[in-house]
Design a protein around this motif. Structure first.
Motif, PDB file in Angstrom:
ATOM      1  N   ILE A 190       7.489  -2.114 -16.405  1.00 33.35           N
ATOM      2  CA  ILE A 190       7.625  -1.759 -14.737  1.00 33.35           C
ATOM      3  C   ILE A 190       6.296  -1.781 -14.007  1.00 33.35           C
ATOM      4  O   ILE A 190       5.414  -1.278 -14.500  1.00 33.35           O
ATOM      5  N   ASN A 191       6.436  -2.344 -12.970  1.00 35.99           N
ATOM      6  CA  ASN A 191       5.253  -2.616 -12.208  1.00 35.99           C
ATOM      7  C   ASN A 191       5.608  -1.891 -10.603  1.00 35.99           C
ATOM      8  O   ASN A 191       6.753  -2.075  -9.925  1.00 35.99           O
ATOM      9  N   LYS A 192       4.660  -0.866 -10.328  1.00 36.47           N
ATOM     10  CA  LYS A 192       5.000   0.107  -9.547  1.00 36.47           C
ATOM     11  C   LYS A 192       4.058  -0.544  -8.130  1.00 36.47           C
ATOM     12  O   LYS A 192       2.953  -0.815  -8.383  1.00 36.47           O
ATOM     13  N   ILE A 193       4.816  -0.831  -7.247  1.00 34.00           N
ATOM     14  CA  ILE A 193       4.309  -1.329  -5.770  1.00 34.00           C
ATOM     15  C   ILE A 193       3.938   0.108  -4.936  1.00 34.00           C
ATOM     16  O   ILE A 193       4.849   0.653  -4.569  1.00 34.00           O
ATOM     17  N   LEU A 194       2.651   0.354  -4.729  1.00 32.61           N
ATOM     18  CA  LEU A 194       1.880   1.282  -3.589  1.00 32.61           C
ATOM     19  C   LEU A 194       2.095   0.914  -2.352  1.00 32.61           C
ATOM     20  O   LEU A 194       2.774   1.535  -1.741  1.00 32.61           O
ATOM     21  N   ASN A 195       1.644  -0.264  -1.973  1.00 25.43           N
ATOM     22  CA  ASN A 195       1.540  -1.064  -0.784  1.00 25.43           C
ATOM     23  C   ASN A 195       1.320  -2.656  -0.929  1.00 25.43           C
ATOM     24  O   ASN A 195       0.402  -2.928  -1.469  1.00 25.43           O
ATOM     25  N   MET A 196       2.425  -3.234  -0.512  1.00 20.80           N
ATOM     26  CA  MET A 196       2.417  -4.648  -0.528  1.00 20.80           C
ATOM     27  C   MET A 196       2.489  -5.171   1.034  1.00 20.80           C
ATOM     28  O   MET A 196       3.489  -4.623   1.803  1.00 20.80           O
ATOM     29  N   ASN A 197       1.748  -6.032   1.684  1.00 25.28           N
ATOM     30  CA  ASN A 197       1.593  -6.327   2.715  1.00 25.28           C
ATOM     31  C   ASN A 197       1.519  -8.014   2.975  1.00 25.28           C
ATOM     32  O   ASN A 197       0.540  -8.521   2.189  1.00 25.28           O
ATOM     33  N   TYR A 198       2.542  -8.816   3.444  1.00 21.30           N
ATOM     34  CA  TYR A 198       2.244  -9.980   3.811  1.00 21.30           C
ATOM     35  C   TYR A 198       2.005 -10.213   5.475  1.00 21.30           C
ATOM     36  O   TYR A 198       2.544  -9.583   6.293  1.00 21.30           O
ATOM     37  N   TYR A 199       1.012 -10.856   5.660  1.00 18.09           N
ATOM     38  CA  TYR A 199       0.524 -11.041   6.990  1.00 18.09           C
ATOM     39  C   TYR A 199      -0.279 -12.511   7.257  1.00 18.09           C
ATOM     40  O   TYR A 199      -0.656 -13.253   6.389  1.00 18.09           O
ATOM     41  N   ILE A 208      -1.231 -14.354   3.803  1.00 15.55           N
ATOM     42  CA  ILE A 208      -1.997 -13.529   2.672  1.00 15.55           C
ATOM     43  C   ILE A 208      -1.099 -12.568   2.310  1.00 15.55           C
ATOM     44  O   ILE A 208      -0.494 -11.866   2.929  1.00 15.55           O
ATOM     45  N   LEU A 209      -1.144 -12.272   1.102  1.00 17.80           N
ATOM     46  CA  LEU A 209      -0.641 -11.330   0.289  1.00 17.80           C
ATOM     47  C   LEU A 209      -1.218 -10.191  -0.119  1.00 17.80           C
ATOM     48  O   LEU A 209      -2.411 -10.847  -1.009  1.00 17.80           O
ATOM     49  N   TYR A 210      -1.501  -9.238   0.190  1.00 19.19           N
ATOM     50  CA  TYR A 210      -2.208  -8.120  -0.322  1.00 19.19           C
ATOM     51  C   TYR A 210      -1.306  -6.967  -0.940  1.00 19.19           C
ATOM     52  O   TYR A 210      -0.452  -6.403  -0.225  1.00 19.19           O
ATOM     53  N   SER A 211      -1.691  -6.609  -2.323  1.00 20.10           N
ATOM     54  CA  SER A 211      -0.823  -5.578  -2.810  1.00 20.10           C
ATOM     55  C   SER A 211      -1.487  -4.636  -3.597  1.00 20.10           C
ATOM     56  O   SER A 211      -2.379  -5.157  -4.469  1.00 20.10           O
ATOM     57  N   GLU A 212      -1.314  -3.364  -3.740  1.00 17.08           N
ATOM     58  CA  GLU A 212      -1.913  -2.362  -4.284  1.00 17.08           C
ATOM     59  C   GLU A 212      -0.787  -1.892  -5.535  1.00 17.08           C
ATOM     60  O   GLU A 212       0.390  -1.494  -4.954  1.00 17.08           O
ATOM     61  N   ASN A 213      -1.157  -2.073  -6.643  1.00 12.96           N
ATOM     62  CA  ASN A 213       0.033  -1.699  -7.761  1.00 12.96           C
ATOM     63  C   ASN A 213      -0.451  -0.692  -8.648  1.00 12.96           C
ATOM     64  O   ASN A 213      -1.617  -0.601  -8.736  1.00 12.96           O
ATOM     65  N   GLU A 214       0.559  -0.560  -9.556  1.00 12.80           N
ATOM     66  CA  GLU A 214       0.260   0.096 -10.943  1.00 12.80           C
ATOM     67  C   GLU A 214       1.201  -0.390 -11.911  1.00 12.80           C
ATOM     68  O   GLU A 214       2.355  -0.355 -11.860  1.00 12.80           O
ATOM     69  N   ILE A 215       0.514  -0.784 -13.154  1.00  8.51           N
ATOM     70  CA  ILE A 215       1.376  -1.254 -14.251  1.00  8.51           C
ATOM     71  C   ILE A 215       0.979  -0.542 -15.465  1.00  8.51           C
ATOM     72  O   ILE A 215      -0.466  -0.400 -15.818  1.00  8.51           O
ATOM     73  N   PHE A 216       1.747   0.129 -16.332  1.00 11.04           N
ATOM     74  CA  PHE A 216       1.198   0.873 -17.344  1.00 11.04           C
ATOM     75  C   PHE A 216       0.258   1.924 -17.227  1.00 11.04           C
ATOM     76  O   PHE A 216      -0.848   1.946 -17.965  1.00 11.04           O
ATOM     77  N   ASN A 217       0.497   2.573 -16.280  1.00 12.28           N
ATOM     78  CA  ASN A 217      -0.648   3.582 -15.661  1.00 12.28           C
ATOM     79  C   ASN A 217      -1.977   2.905 -15.351  1.00 12.28           C
ATOM     80  O   ASN A 217      -3.099   3.568 -15.227  1.00 12.28           O
ATOM     81  N   PRO A 219      -4.093   1.082 -12.370  1.00  7.98           N
ATOM     82  CA  PRO A 219      -3.926   0.556 -11.070  1.00  7.98           C
ATOM     83  C   PRO A 219      -4.706  -0.597 -10.939  1.00  7.98           C
ATOM     84  O   PRO A 219      -5.794  -0.996 -11.554  1.00  7.98           O
ATOM     85  N   PHE A 220      -4.188  -1.587  -9.942  1.00  2.00           N
ATOM     86  CA  PHE A 220      -4.942  -2.894  -9.816  1.00  2.00           C
ATOM     87  C   PHE A 220      -4.419  -3.398  -8.431  1.00  2.00           C
ATOM     88  O   PHE A 220      -3.541  -2.829  -7.700  1.00  2.00           O
ATOM     89  N   ALA A 221      -5.199  -4.149  -7.831  1.00  6.05           N
ATOM     90  CA  ALA A 221      -5.091  -4.703  -6.452  1.00  6.05           C
ATOM     91  C   ALA A 221      -5.144  -6.172  -6.662  1.00  6.05           C
ATOM     92  O   ALA A 221      -5.704  -6.973  -7.392  1.00  6.05           O
ATOM     93  N   LEU A 222      -4.215  -6.835  -5.655  1.00  7.18           N
ATOM     94  CA  LEU A 222      -3.940  -8.275  -5.961  1.00  7.18           C
ATOM     95  C   LEU A 222      -4.166  -8.811  -4.562  1.00  7.18           C
ATOM     96  O   LEU A 222      -3.407  -8.199  -3.637  1.00  7.18           O
ATOM     97  N   MET A 223      -4.697 -10.098  -4.394  1.00  5.76           N
ATOM     98  CA  MET A 223      -4.809 -10.632  -3.073  1.00  5.76           C
ATOM     99  C   MET A 223      -4.368 -12.333  -3.532  1.00  5.76           C
ATOM    100  O   MET A 223      -4.903 -12.701  -4.187  1.00  5.76           O
ATOM    101  N   SER A 224      -3.509 -12.749  -2.635  1.00  2.59           N
ATOM    102  CA  SER A 224      -3.138 -14.015  -2.821  1.00  2.59           C
ATOM    103  C   SER A 224      -2.833 -14.837  -1.588  1.00  2.59           C
ATOM    104  O   SER A 224      -2.346 -14.517  -0.840  1.00  2.59           O
ATOM    105  N   SER A 235      -5.703 -16.710  -6.099  1.00  3.27           N
ATOM    106  CA  SER A 235      -5.351 -15.110  -6.145  1.00  3.27           C
ATOM    107  C   SER A 235      -6.438 -14.651  -6.836  1.00  3.27           C
ATOM    108  O   SER A 235      -7.228 -15.075  -7.615  1.00  3.27           O
ATOM    109  N   LYS A 236      -6.867 -13.333  -6.474  1.00  5.94           N
ATOM    110  CA  LYS A 236      -7.806 -12.683  -6.989  1.00  5.94           C
ATOM    111  C   LYS A 236      -7.154 -11.213  -7.576  1.00  5.94           C
ATOM    112  O   LYS A 236      -6.548 -10.473  -6.700  1.00  5.94           O
ATOM    113  N   LEU A 237      -7.356 -10.852  -8.663  1.00  9.83           N
ATOM    114  CA  LEU A 237      -6.993  -9.665  -9.265  1.00  9.83           C
ATOM    115  C   LEU A 237      -8.244  -8.678  -9.723  1.00  9.83           C
ATOM    116  O   LEU A 237      -9.019  -9.300 -10.226  1.00  9.83           O
ATOM    117  N   ASN A 238      -8.098  -7.368  -9.008  1.00 11.77           N
ATOM    118  CA  ASN A 238      -9.121  -6.354  -9.333  1.00 11.77           C
ATOM    119  C   ASN A 238      -8.562  -5.165  -9.913  1.00 11.77           C
ATOM    120  O   ASN A 238      -7.732  -4.640  -9.644  1.00 11.77           O
TER     121      ASN A 238
END
Length: 496
Positions: A190-199, A208-217, A219-224, A235-238
């Protein structure tokens, strides 16, 4: 009688005064005078006029035909984002903070299958042509509190959105979940989407896709973003929690996709390459960009599912795997790997261990099967004096501490060299062939406990009594003087 006439005249005078006063005020209410009043109160009148016109303008959609406007919004969302929404009857218009429509309890259909239940959808519209229902235009859309169900057939749903037009609008998803399922509809993760934004980035001229997520507790941020001309995804995964950043270039021109990754962990840079198609995933990992001294290769077959990973190195730093602050330890503590649907083997071979020149020929066997993690069959040697093997092991979390329970088998090859290293007297040199013991190691506290020692296949109560009183930390074990004294105490207890 005279008094009476005097009183009547007095009343007439009063009545005349009142009439004159009313006439004067009524004369001021003529149209010309109203204009003069307006000119003397321009600011107030302008404010009232703008307020009335604005409220009327923003409230215009209330008069639209509800069925027609719903269909028009649905069609525009399908055309703009290629998302097929199924609207419910819970539909209304709001003009604060800016004009938008709200639909609750709706769903998303993809390839004739429902892939999401959406609690709320906000559709923001352009202020242009607001008077015309037929010319109303969707600008932004926000999904809130939705559950997406993805599998191998529709996993690229979010990536495909990067091909849409965000030049004059954006698309957001908030407080939602992605359930990724296998072919049997079982949830893999399960991947929890906290805030995902396409602009659209006007400087970079790309979506640009920028997304703040949480998986298996975690947290991570993704820009693509996509390079559609060359058919590549960047993409860049932080993962700040793990102090890990991954930059990825994914080439999807051919059936077998190829990828290149640059990894930065605690300022240490690594590189990886991989290939992917519908049947398998293959990758190679190097711990240095210029002169690799560690390679790591693996393959995952999807049909049927199995995986195998292998690594080799001239010298291995075990602290990079099992130190309390290492990436692997944090991953194990996150319990991301404790998944019954995750099964794989990891084999790492190395000639030596860093800072331990006497430990050679290391073979680390890391296995996950049905959610259980062990290092059974892990082997190493102490020069040519003894061989070590780990059995019946289990890695688990206890009170947020990573713990290893295992059995250690020690086959003695040359006990004379061992005694020479310990500098023991001849009276403390019994014949040793085999040692067998159970131990418990806490990675976070760096403490080890031993119990149930067998020497030459026999339990010695004196030795076990000494061991039960021990509670060793890693610093003591790495101290050569302390280690030699400890071994001598064991020998004294064993010889009696």
């Amino acid at each position: 009688m005279r008094k009476h006439n005097h009183f009547v005249k007095f009343l007439k005078k009063i009545n005349l005064s009142i009439n004159n006063l009313l006439e004067n005020y009524l004369n001021k209410l003529k149209f010309s005078n109203l204009l003069n009043i307006a000119r003397s109160n321009k600011v107030f009148l302008a404010f009232v006029t703008i307020t009335i016109l604005s409220l009327s303008y923003l409230s215009i959609p209330h008069i639209y035909n509800k069925a027609e406007i719903k269909q028009q919004l649905k069609n525009q969302l399908l055309e703009k984002f290629s998302i097929n929404f199924i609207f419910s009857e819970n539909f209304y218009y709001k003009f604060y903070p800016r004009p938008h429509f709200v639909i609750q309890d709706l769903s998303i259909i993809d390839r004739q299958e429902k892939i999401s239940d959406v609690k709320k959808l906000k559709i923001y519209i352009s202020l242009n042509n607001l008077f015309s229902q037929k010319k109303i235009t969707v600008k932004d859309a926000i999904i809130e509190n939705s559950n997406f169900n993805f599998n191998q057939n529709n996993y690229n749903f979010f990536l495909n959105l990067l091909d849409k037009n965000f030049l004059e609008g954006s698309f957001k998803i908030k407080n939602s979940n992605i359930f990724y399922r296998n072919i049997d509809s079982e949830v893999l993760f399960i991947n929890k989407i906290l805030n995902m934004n396409y602009y659209y980035d006007s400087k970079e001229l790309k979506n640009i896709l920028y997304s703040e997520n949480e998986i298996f507790n975690i947290p991570f941020a993704l820009m693509s973003h996509k390079d559609r001309e060359n058919k590549k995804i960047f993409s860049k995964l932080n993962l700040k929690f793990l102090k890990l950043q991954i930059e990825n270039e994914f080439d999807y021109k051919n059936d077998t996709k190829k990828g290149f990754m640059n990894l930065t962990y605690n300022k240490n840079k690594s590189k990886a390459t991989y290939e992917l198609n519908k049947n398998f995933f293959i990758f190679s990992f190097f711990d240095k960009l210029t002169k690799p001294n560690f390679t790591y290769e693996g393959k995952i077959n999807f049909q049927p599912f199995y995986s195998n990973f292998e690594g080799s190195s001239d010298k291995i730093n075990l602290s990079s795997f099992f130190d309390s602050n290492s990436l692997s330890t944090q991953l194990l503590k996150s319990e991301i790997l404790n998944n019954k649907n995750l099964n794989f083997n990891l084999d790492i071979k190395s000639n030596k261990i860093s800072h331990q020149q006497n430990i050679v020929d290391i073979f680390l066997n890391f296995k996950i099967e049905e959610g259980l993690i062990d290092i059974d069959s892990t082997k190493f040697s102490w020069n040519e004096y003894a061989n070590f093997k780990i059995l019946d092991s289990l890695l688990y979390i206890n009170n947020n501490n990573l713990v290893l329970d295992a059995k250690l088998i020690v086959d003695i090859i040359n006990d004379k060299e061992i005694y020479k290293f310990l500098q023991t007297s001849k009276s403390l040199r019994p014949k040793l062939e085999k040692l067998e013991l159970n131990f418990n190691y806490n990675f976070d506290q760096q403490i080890i406990d031993f119990n149930d020692i067998k020497i030459n296949d026999q339990i010695n109560e004196n030795v076990n009594s000494v061991i039960k009183e021990l509670n060793l930390n890693r610093d003591k074990l790495q101290n050569k003087i302390y280690f030699k004294k400890l071994m001598k105490d064991f020998l004294v207890a064993y010889v009696g």
